[in-house]
Design a protein around this motif. Structure first.
Motif, PDB file in Angstrom:
ATOM      1  N   TYR A 123     -12.216   7.724  -2.914  1.00 44.30           N
ATOM      2  CA  TYR A 123     -11.157   8.656  -3.299  1.00 44.30           C
ATOM      3  C   TYR A 123     -11.111   9.776  -2.268  1.00 44.30           C
ATOM      4  O   TYR A 123     -12.158  10.280  -1.847  1.00 44.30           O
ATOM      5  CB  TYR A 123     -11.435   9.242  -4.679  1.00 44.30           C
ATOM      6  CG  TYR A 123     -11.336   8.255  -5.816  1.00 44.30           C
ATOM      7  CD1 TYR A 123     -10.263   8.285  -6.700  1.00 44.30           C
ATOM      8  CD2 TYR A 123     -12.326   7.302  -6.024  1.00 44.30           C
ATOM      9  CE1 TYR A 123     -10.177   7.389  -7.767  1.00 44.30           C
ATOM     10  CE2 TYR A 123     -12.254   6.390  -7.081  1.00 44.30           C
ATOM     11  CZ  TYR A 123     -11.170   6.443  -7.939  1.00 44.30           C
ATOM     12  OH  TYR A 123     -11.091   5.553  -8.975  1.00 44.30           O
ATOM     13  N   THR A 157      -4.206   0.987  -0.684  1.00 43.49           N
ATOM     14  CA  THR A 157      -4.374   2.394  -1.058  1.00 43.49           C
ATOM     15  C   THR A 157      -3.295   2.783  -2.059  1.00 43.49           C
ATOM     16  O   THR A 157      -2.132   2.402  -1.912  1.00 43.49           O
ATOM     17  CB  THR A 157      -4.288   3.299   0.184  1.00 43.49           C
ATOM     18  OG1 THR A 157      -5.386   3.003   1.057  1.00 43.49           O
ATOM     19  CG2 THR A 157      -4.352   4.771  -0.195  1.00 43.49           C
ATOM     20  N   GLN A 158      -3.699   3.524  -3.069  1.00 45.59           N
ATOM     21  CA  GLN A 158      -2.756   4.056  -4.045  1.00 45.59           C
ATOM     22  C   GLN A 158      -2.719   5.582  -3.965  1.00 45.59           C
ATOM     23  O   GLN A 158      -3.766   6.220  -3.814  1.00 45.59           O
ATOM     24  CB  GLN A 158      -3.177   3.683  -5.469  1.00 45.59           C
ATOM     25  CG  GLN A 158      -2.986   2.237  -5.833  1.00 45.59           C
ATOM     26  CD  GLN A 158      -3.101   2.049  -7.340  1.00 45.59           C
ATOM     27  OE1 GLN A 158      -2.102   2.008  -8.057  1.00 45.59           O
ATOM     28  NE2 GLN A 158      -4.327   1.957  -7.813  1.00 45.59           N
ATOM     29  N   ARG A 159      -1.520   6.126  -4.082  1.00 45.21           N
ATOM     30  CA  ARG A 159      -1.403   7.575  -4.201  1.00 45.21           C
ATOM     31  C   ARG A 159      -1.526   7.948  -5.669  1.00 45.21           C
ATOM     32  O   ARG A 159      -0.851   7.377  -6.532  1.00 45.21           O
ATOM     33  CB  ARG A 159      -0.069   8.083  -3.644  1.00 45.21           C
ATOM     34  CG  ARG A 159       0.037   9.601  -3.659  1.00 45.21           C
ATOM     35  CD  ARG A 159       1.178  10.096  -2.809  1.00 45.21           C
ATOM     36  NE  ARG A 159       2.457   9.572  -3.257  1.00 45.21           N
ATOM     37  CZ  ARG A 159       3.586   9.674  -2.560  1.00 45.21           C
ATOM     38  NH1 ARG A 159       3.588  10.252  -1.382  1.00 45.21           N
ATOM     39  NH2 ARG A 159       4.707   9.172  -3.032  1.00 45.21           N
ATOM     40  N   THR A 211       0.835  -1.198   0.000  1.00 43.55           N
ATOM     41  CA  THR A 211       0.000   0.000   0.000  1.00 43.55           C
ATOM     42  C   THR A 211       0.867   1.244   0.000  1.00 43.55           C
ATOM     43  O   THR A 211       2.017   1.212   0.453  1.00 43.55           O
ATOM     44  CB  THR A 211      -0.943   0.001   1.225  1.00 43.55           C
ATOM     45  OG1 THR A 211      -1.825   1.114   1.152  1.00 43.55           O
ATOM     46  CG2 THR A 211      -0.164   0.046   2.530  1.00 43.55           C
ATOM     47  N   ASP A 212       0.319   2.321  -0.521  1.00 39.57           N
ATOM     48  CA  ASP A 212       1.027   3.611  -0.517  1.00 39.57           C
ATOM     49  C   ASP A 212       0.708   4.438   0.722  1.00 39.57           C
ATOM     50  O   ASP A 212       1.273   5.516   0.897  1.00 39.57           O
ATOM     51  CB  ASP A 212       0.657   4.421  -1.765  1.00 39.57           C
ATOM     52  CG  ASP A 212       1.137   3.767  -3.050  1.00 39.57           C
ATOM     53  OD1 ASP A 212       2.086   2.969  -2.992  1.00 39.57           O
ATOM     54  OD2 ASP A 212       0.543   4.056  -4.116  1.00 39.57           O
ATOM     55  N   TYR A 213      -0.216   3.946   1.537  1.00 37.35           N
ATOM     56  CA  TYR A 213      -0.603   4.692   2.736  1.00 37.35           C
ATOM     57  C   TYR A 213      -0.959   3.694   3.826  1.00 37.35           C
ATOM     58  O   TYR A 213      -1.920   2.940   3.700  1.00 37.35           O
ATOM     59  CB  TYR A 213      -1.806   5.594   2.444  1.00 37.35           C
ATOM     60  CG  TYR A 213      -2.187   6.531   3.569  1.00 37.35           C
ATOM     61  CD1 TYR A 213      -1.578   7.767   3.694  1.00 37.35           C
ATOM     62  CD2 TYR A 213      -3.148   6.160   4.506  1.00 37.35           C
ATOM     63  CE1 TYR A 213      -1.926   8.633   4.727  1.00 37.35           C
ATOM     64  CE2 TYR A 213      -3.503   7.019   5.532  1.00 37.35           C
ATOM     65  CZ  TYR A 213      -2.889   8.254   5.648  1.00 37.35           C
ATOM     66  OH  TYR A 213      -3.234   9.104   6.666  1.00 37.35           O
ATOM     67  N   TYR A 272      -5.479  10.237  -2.971  1.00 40.01           N
ATOM     68  CA  TYR A 272      -5.377   8.786  -2.823  1.00 40.01           C
ATOM     69  C   TYR A 272      -6.695   8.122  -3.222  1.00 40.01           C
ATOM     70  O   TYR A 272      -7.742   8.763  -3.279  1.00 40.01           O
ATOM     71  CB  TYR A 272      -5.098   8.412  -1.363  1.00 40.01           C
ATOM     72  CG  TYR A 272      -3.756   8.832  -0.826  1.00 40.01           C
ATOM     73  CD1 TYR A 272      -2.665   7.960  -0.852  1.00 40.01           C
ATOM     74  CD2 TYR A 272      -3.571  10.097  -0.258  1.00 40.01           C
ATOM     75  CE1 TYR A 272      -1.433   8.334  -0.338  1.00 40.01           C
ATOM     76  CE2 TYR A 272      -2.335  10.474   0.256  1.00 40.01           C
ATOM     77  CZ  TYR A 272      -1.279   9.589   0.214  1.00 40.01           C
ATOM     78  OH  TYR A 272      -0.060   9.958   0.731  1.00 40.01           O
ATOM     79  N   THR A 301      -8.569   4.361  -1.952  1.00 39.58           N
ATOM     80  CA  THR A 301      -8.497   3.164  -1.112  1.00 39.58           C
ATOM     81  C   THR A 301      -9.486   2.132  -1.634  1.00 39.58           C
ATOM     82  O   THR A 301     -10.655   2.441  -1.877  1.00 39.58           O
ATOM     83  CB  THR A 301      -8.813   3.505   0.349  1.00 39.58           C
ATOM     84  OG1 THR A 301      -7.822   4.422   0.834  1.00 39.58           O
ATOM     85  CG2 THR A 301      -8.801   2.258   1.226  1.00 39.58           C
ATOM     86  N   GLU A 335      -2.264  15.746  -1.156  1.00 41.71           N
ATOM     87  CA  GLU A 335      -2.013  14.451  -1.772  1.00 41.71           C
ATOM     88  C   GLU A 335      -3.348  13.760  -2.021  1.00 41.71           C
ATOM     89  O   GLU A 335      -4.230  13.778  -1.167  1.00 41.71           O
ATOM     90  CB  GLU A 335      -1.140  13.577  -0.868  1.00 41.71           C
ATOM     91  CG  GLU A 335       0.254  14.142  -0.643  1.00 41.71           C
ATOM     92  CD  GLU A 335       1.082  13.266   0.292  1.00 41.71           C
ATOM     93  OE1 GLU A 335       0.470  12.578   1.136  1.00 41.71           O
ATOM     94  OE2 GLU A 335       2.309  13.269   0.169  1.00 41.71           O
TER      95      GLU A 335
END
Length: 224
Positions: A112, A52-54, A24-26, A70, A72, A68
């Motif tokens: 989002y 989660t992606q950024r 995950t990015d977060y 994101y 999820t 930022e």
């Protein structure tokens, strides 16, 4: 204003693998619960995977403020063995190695959100959109009704960047007419705090299997 977008994945099978492998990015503590309930009231928990992606980062050069963005994802579903045996009791003993072939009913939900910081450095999230859907790979199963509800409630971020008061921002129940959905959150909704808020999307689908009716639901947004 500078804008830095980043490559992101849209293939659900690839995202499912990321979620299973905790990529995950977060980093966050998962709050989602998925359940399957029979028409007799018997209820069992289902496995939920999330990642989660950024998507991008925007920086205001004049003020040094940064936002930022994101998305999820939550994945859950009913393993084939459960519907093949018409038995909810075997949940927990079934395999779910592959998103494409291990489930009779697959479901996913996404939300989002943009991440902000207050003037004292606290984190806030602004909900911008929710999407999701259900996929049936067993022709003995049909979906007879669907319900979606999303929201972002809790401690709010003021327009001047300070923390002030609390808000209740709730869509109320929505009823998609097909097995997929997409809703934009109202643009005037406020960001809510990382540490004193609830944010996300809940879904519920009624499944018909022969003469039986089952309910598949996901809760990751607390409404009370």
């Amino acid at each position: 204003m500078t804008n830095k977008s980043q490559y992101f994945i849209i293939d659900l099978s690839t995202l499912f693998i990321r979620a299973k492998n905790n990529i995950t990015d977060y980093k966050s503590t998962p709050s989602a619960e998925a359940k399957l309930q029979t028409d007799g009231g018997v209820e069992k928990n289902l496995k939920v995977y999330h990642t989660t992606q950024r998507l991008k980062t925007e920086r205001n050069i004049a003020t040094s403020e940064q936002k930022e963005s994101y998305v999820t994802y939550y994945f859950y579903g009913i393993p084939k063995e459960v519907l093949d045996n018409k038995s909810i009791s075997i949940l927990g003993s079934t395999s779910d190695e592959d998103w494409d072939s291990s489930y009779s009913v697959k479901a996913y939900s996404t939300y989002y959100w943009d991440k902000y910081k207050s003037t004292n450095g606290d984190g806030f999230k602004k909900l911008t959109k929710v999407t999701g859907g259900w996929t049936i790979s067993d022709n003995k199963v049909s979906i007879t009704s669907r319900e979606v509800r999303y929201g972002a409630s809790g401690g709010a971020l003021r327009d001047d960047g300070t923390h002030g008061g609390s808000v209740i921002q709730d869509s109320g129940p929505l009823y998609p007419s097909s097995n997929s959905f997409s809703y934009d959150a109202p643009k005037n909704w406020k960001p809510v705090s990382d540490w004193a808020s609830t944010i996300g999307v809940n879904t519920k689908a009624t499944l018909k299997l022969g003469t039986e009716t089952w309910t598949l639901k996901l809760d990751n947004y607390k409404t009370n």
